[in-house]
Design a protein around this motif. Structure first.
Motif: not given
Length: 207
Positions: A29-33, A142-143, A167-169
């Protein structure tokens, strides 16, 4: 019938029971969106080309399922083979009562084959089909401490919790890493299952 996979609990979720699955890491879950949506207290339901079904293997008749079948009849002819819409059937009140829902079915996933589709494309597909999505509580990068902050802002008298997903597939098999839920403590507050209790419909906005 293809059952929607179980959503694992976030490590901070107080509503996890002894038979629930809990995420062992947040790495997926650590991602930019990331998008966080409200977890609605309904019956997980899948719409597909051949009809609809609840996630529960219990297929007994119930007025809320009768309503859902009628609703699905207007959607399923527009779905391709291998295309699934997953959401919450909110016709019947469970533990949380809703007084002003935008609709009795709120969608949260669009799946083609074995792939959960991107969030933005999912919203576009919902709009094409006339499906209302679940409410979005937050979206961004994520933060650390993010989930604790969202949890602290919940009104646990009227909100069951939230679901976080990238949010990505992603492949359906990666749901335990790419999606996690937070459920309020003591969520089920009655010993009587909602299917055995008198039916109380949730309220619709403007009704």
């Amino acid at each position: 019938m293809k059952k929607y996979p179980r959503t694992f609990h976030l490590p901070i979720s107080p509503g996890a029971s002894s038979d629930d699955k809990i995420m062992t890491t947040l790495d997926g879950l650590i991602c930019d969106d990331l998008v966080i949506t409200e977890k609605m207290d309904g019956e997980n339901t899948t719409l597909h080309r051949g009809g609809s079904h609840a996630r529960s293997p219990d297929s007994r008749g119930h007025p809320s399922r009768d309503w859902l079948k009628a609703f699905a009849a207007g959607i399923t002819p527009h779905l391709a083979e291998g295309e699934r819409i997953v959401g919450e059937n909110l016709f019947a009140r469970h533990s949380v009562g809703y007084e002003a829902l935008p609709a009795w079915f709120l969608g949260f996933a669009w799946i083609i084959g074995d792939e959960v589709q991107p969030w933005d494309q999912t919203l576009l597909r919902f709009d094409e089909l006339g499906i209302t999505p679940v409410p979005v509580l937050w979206r961004g990068s994520y933060r650390p401490g993010l989930f604790e902050t969202i949890a602290a802002g919940l009104d646990t008298n009227r909100q069951e919790g939230f679901v976080a997903r990238v949010t990505d597939a992603f492949p359906e098999a990666e749901m335990p890493m790419r999606m996690g839920k937070y459920v309020r403590a003591g969520h089920v507050q009655s010993e009587t299952h909602w299917m055995h209790a008198p039916l109380v419909p949730n309220g619709l906005k403007g009704a």
